[in-house]
Design an enzyme around this catalytic site. Structure first.
Site, PDB file in Angstrom:
ATOM      1  N   ASN A 136       0.828  -1.207   0.000  1.00  0.00           N
ATOM      2  CA  ASN A 136       0.000   0.000   0.000  1.00  0.00           C
ATOM      3  C   ASN A 136       0.861   1.255   0.000  1.00  0.00           C
ATOM      4  O   ASN A 136       0.392   2.341   0.323  1.00  0.00           O
ATOM      5  CB  ASN A 136      -0.949   0.016   1.215  1.00  0.00           C
ATOM      6  CG  ASN A 136      -1.927   1.172   1.151  1.00  0.00           C
ATOM      7  OD1 ASN A 136      -2.317   1.611   0.089  1.00  0.00           O
ATOM      8  ND2 ASN A 136      -2.304   1.693   2.309  1.00  0.00           N
TER       9      ASN A 136
ATOM     10  N   ASP B 138     -16.111   0.586  -2.241  1.00  0.00           N
ATOM     11  CA  ASP B 138     -14.808   0.894  -2.830  1.00  0.00           C
ATOM     12  C   ASP B 138     -13.866  -0.299  -2.761  1.00  0.00           C
ATOM     13  O   ASP B 138     -13.703  -0.908  -1.696  1.00  0.00           O
ATOM     14  CB  ASP B 138     -14.151   2.072  -2.096  1.00  0.00           C
ATOM     15  CG  ASP B 138     -14.869   3.382  -2.363  1.00  0.00           C
ATOM     16  OD1 ASP B 138     -15.586   3.461  -3.372  1.00  0.00           O
ATOM     17  OD2 ASP B 138     -14.693   4.318  -1.572  1.00  0.00           O
TER      18      ASP B 138
ATOM     19  N   CYS C   1      -8.452   2.984  -7.427  1.00  0.00           N
ATOM     20  CA  CYS C   1      -7.347   3.942  -7.547  1.00  0.00           C
ATOM     21  C   CYS C   1      -6.124   3.241  -8.124  1.00  0.00           C
ATOM     22  O   CYS C   1      -5.893   2.058  -7.849  1.00  0.00           O
ATOM     23  CB  CYS C   1      -6.940   4.498  -6.177  1.00  0.00           C
ATOM     24  SG  CYS C   1      -8.214   5.394  -5.304  1.00  0.00           S
TER      25      CYS C   1
ATOM     26  N   HIS D 273      -4.945  14.435  -5.692  1.00  0.00           N
ATOM     27  CA  HIS D 273      -3.762  14.343  -4.837  1.00  0.00           C
ATOM     28  C   HIS D 273      -2.879  15.577  -4.948  1.00  0.00           C
ATOM     29  O   HIS D 273      -1.828  15.659  -4.317  1.00  0.00           O
ATOM     30  CB  HIS D 273      -2.956  13.092  -5.177  1.00  0.00           C
ATOM     31  CG  HIS D 273      -3.688  11.824  -4.869  1.00  0.00           C
ATOM     32  ND1 HIS D 273      -4.505  11.204  -5.786  1.00  0.00           N
ATOM     33  CD2 HIS D 273      -3.758  11.067  -3.742  1.00  0.00           C
ATOM     34  CE1 HIS D 273      -5.032  10.120  -5.234  1.00  0.00           C
ATOM     35  NE2 HIS D 273      -4.598  10.022  -4.000  1.00  0.00           N
TER      36      HIS D 273
END
Length: 764
Positions: A123, A608, A652, A703
């Site tokens: 991650n 999600d 994402c 972002h």
């Protein structure tokens, strides 16, 4: 003597010192010198911690960063795309602009950030700088030398770290306007002289060896790069500085056939993720002079190491190679773990006895090395007791939850009708316009929200006072969305601390740290929950907030959930049962929540799953098993509702061309994807495969603090409509807006709504 090593260490600093210094600099509250001093202090603290633990090989150089290590390498090698050069910013501001973009309207500065992607199956996010076919390299900054000398001045000998040249070129991005057949690995001959220059400077400065991280070797791609590895390491070996080549996150597989012939001094392998590779690696390198570094202490999870089991593996290597050719260490960098359990004072003694964070893992490494050298400590006896107690706790976990998983039927994985039938029912219920606008879920988490949450946690606000504050925030967010003209609304998620932690706190089977921060990217840190036992849902988790939001809006409201695979991948999972079982436990808990949301009148529900692609095994032969249970988990979560409930999912950083059929198999009514930050490259996938359900390719990057222009969004919608039927397109940002400020959020969404109105009139 068996020596000890740590491949990398967390760089958040005590009390998140790195975040405070860097964000202070961005806000203009910290000078550049103060920024650099703060990070220098963090590096000193890291090195001293590892030295005090007795680690023999302490990392320095390229594994520390102000923002991202891959970005550092590109910047240090002089790879600065022209659009950043044109802004004429200082070096440090150019560097940060490459990572997060930069916009200053008063000065006429507006430059978008480079693409971000996930680092292998972790991650952690990396910044992928564009490389052109005619790319030139120059040593703009010798970070490895600077930090080696910085540590040496403190009396600490370190092992400088760099991305290996082959992995570096395998991770960076090909410039969009580069020839179709160009791959960055073709730049290897140009890049190698820079590596030689760095290695020569380190040797001259007195470095004993250098660590080159070549994680690409644990992928199928790595096996196809044998010629490039042979060329690179033949050139680097000429410097005469011993090279430790490290792999992590998986098995080296067939690559060992050429690795054994490389002119390296030491090979590091990951025995936490892939213990079965030990025999093949030993057999391959035994006739050579290559030392073997055993990655036995997990760099990816937080469970206390079973020292006796690790010792047995290491003894096998020692028996075959001799103690002088064996080292023990972490399986990967400890970047993925929190700093230390010493600051955790709310976990029970029993819970703490299960855990080991970065500082404690360094101690495990040195204890293991000492035991292999005949100096086994009392820590081994206590470790064995702690491991046995943990296994007993796992054994007596909730059998009712496992029984429910065992009873899952194929019918529970299917919606009641196919998409075309569902779509007509959803159109009638939601009544959305063409090119409907929505967001991914979260809105800015203001200081006021965080203060209210903190006061509630400390008992300074009653439950009623806290819920009133959250209702006021939701009402405000709904009003803002109505004023801006959005079509499918969200409640903004003010009550949520984190998209995974929030759910973990309401499910059984999780525990939580107070200060267990782990870097996700830049200054974005998370505190991953820890799965300790079987998972179930005692009560509804989100219905109260979504139902309230719907009560203050005439427009449809979208309920927001984090999917089972993402909750699991963004937590520290159990090690005693499979991820598949844990994911399906989570899926059943979420299925109950989805059904309750629908019964409360919420007709659109987003589940999600940004981590589905992230969790994909690094070897293709392992894909099918993973994708089967991952997709089944999503479908199990979402298939309990009627046809008129519109199920959304969000992804994402999902470079999912290779798994597109599995994305289709999710059978979500709507998927939203990060597209703008990837420079719309996902369009090529849709050109190739097509997509029959509705889709929202993100129209701007959240972002970055920059505000996209209305024309920029129009251009993206036009590009989307050339590939995807206009009546299937949804208009949304790349991701949630939690980290953004309100001013830029409102300006960006205003431009988004105006562009959607234009699209309704001009795009067919």
């Amino acid at each position: 003597m068996v020596q000890s090593t740590v491949l990398g260490y967390p760089r958040v600093g005590t009390n998140r010192a790195a975040k405070k210094a860097t964000e202070g600099y961005w806000a203009g509250k910290v000078t550049e010198q103060e920024l650099q001093d703060a990070h220098k202090a963090i590096r000193k603290e890291r090195w001293e911690t590892l030295k005090e633990a007795g680690v023999d090989f302490i990392p320095s150089g390229g594994e520390y960063t102000l923002y991202d290590s891959l970005l550092d390498h590109s910047f240090n090698f002089g790879v600065i795309p022209q659009r950043f050069v044109d802004q004429k910013l200082s070096d440090v501001d150019t560097y940060f602009a490459m990572g997060r973009g930069h916009q200053d309207r008063a000065k006429g500065i507006d430059v978008a950030a480079n693409e971000m992607g996930k680092f292998f199956d972790s991650n952690y996010h990396i910044v992928k700088v564009d490389h052109t076919a005619d790319q030139e390299f120059t040593l703009k900054r010798n970070q490895a030398l600077e930090e080696y000398e910085e540590a040496k001045a403190l009396g600490i000998e370190t092992r400088p770290v760099l991305f290996g040249p082959v992995t570096y070129l395998s991770l960076v991005r090909k410039a969009r306007d580069a020839p179709a057949d160009f791959k960055p690995i073709a730049l290897l001959d140009k890049l190698l002289p820079i590596y030689v220059e760095v290695l020569e400077s380190l040797k001259k400065a007195g470095a004993k060896e250098v660590q080159l991280d070549e994680q690409i070797l644990v992928t199928d791609q790595g096996e196809a790069l044998a010629a490039e590895f042979k060329k690179a390491y033949a050139e680097l070996a000429k410097v005469g500085l011993p090279i430790t080549l490290t792999t992590a996150y998986g098995r080296v597989g067939k690559s060992i056939e050429f690795i054994k012939d490389l002119p390296i001094s030491t090979l590091h392998i990951d025995l936490d993720r892939e213990p079965k590779q030990l025999d093949a690696v030993i057999a391959a390198i035994k006739p050579t002079k290559i030392n073997l570094e055993l990655g036995l202490i997990s760099g990816r999870n937080i469970w206390k190491n079973d020292l006796n089991a690790s010792k047995a593996l290491a003894e096998k290597a020692v028996a075959e190679l001799g103690s002088d050719r064996v080292r023990v260490g972490t399986s990967s960098s400890l970047l993925h773990t929190p700093l230390t359990i010493a600051v955790e004072n709310k976990l029970t003694p029993e819970q703490l006895s299960w855990l080991s964070f970065a500082k404690e893992k360094a101690g495990e490494v040195t204890a293991l090395a000492a035991a292999l050298n005949g100096k086994e400590s009392a820590a081994f006896e206590q470790n064995a007791k702690d491991i046995a107690a943990r296994r007993e706790f796992e054994r007596t976990s909730d059998s009712a939850v496992r029984d429910r998983v065992a009873a899952i039927t194929p019918e529970q994985l299917k919606r009641k009708a196919e998409f075309p039938v569902r779509r007509e029912a959803q159109k009638a219920k939601l009544n959305l316009p063409k090119f409907p606008t929505t967001t991914i879920g979260s809105f800015p988490q203001t200081k006021e929200i965080r203060v209210a949450r903190a006061k509630f946690g400390k008992g300074e606000l009653t439950k009623e006072q806290y819920e009133t504050a959250m209702e006021d925030e939701i009402k405000s967010v709904v009003a803002i969305q109505n004023r801006l003209g959005l079509d499918l609304l969200v409640h903004g998620e003010p009550e949520r601390n984190d998209m995974v932690q929030y759910f973990g706190e309401q499910l059984t089977g999780f525990i939580f740290t107070q200060l267990g921060w782990v870097q996700s990217y830049g200054t974005r840190y998370v505190r991953p929950p820890i799965v300790v036992s079987d998972v179930s849902r005692p009560a509804p988790m989100t219905v109260r907030w979504s139902a309230y939001a719907q009560s203050v809006s005439e427009k449809p409201m979208k309920g927001m959930l984090t999917g089972p695979v993402t909750i699991l991948n963004w937590s520290f999972p159990r090690a005693d049962i499979s991820k598949e079982v844990q994911s399906k436990q989570l899926a059943l808990a979420l299925r109950d929540e989805v059904v309750d949301l629908a019964e409360a009148g919420i007709r659109a529900i987003q589940v999600d799953e940004p981590a589905i692609r992230e969790g994909l095994p690094l070897r293709r032969e392992d894909w099918d098993a993973y994708l089967t249970w991952a997709v089944d988990s999503f479908r199990l979560s979402t298939s309990g509702v009627e046809n008129d409930v519109q199920v959304h999912s969000h992804f994402c950083y999902s470079d999912f061309g290779d798994i597109f059929p599995h994305i289709q198999r999710l059978d979500a009514d709507v998927i939203s994807i990060e597209a703008s930050k990837a420079d719309l490259k996902l369009l090529d996938i849709f050109k190739q495969h097509g997509y029959s359900n509705e889709i929202g390719p993100g129209v701007y990057d959240i972002h970055s603090p920059r505000v996209p222009s209305e024309q920029e969004i129009k251009d993206r919608l036009k590009a989307f409509a050339e590939v995807i039927p206009a009546d299937l397109l949804i208009v949304n940002p790349d991701c949630g807006l939690k980290t953004r400020a309100w001013k830029e959020t409102e300006e960006s969404l205003t431009n988004l709504v105006n562009a959607a109105k234009w699209a309704r009139e001009n795009l067919q």
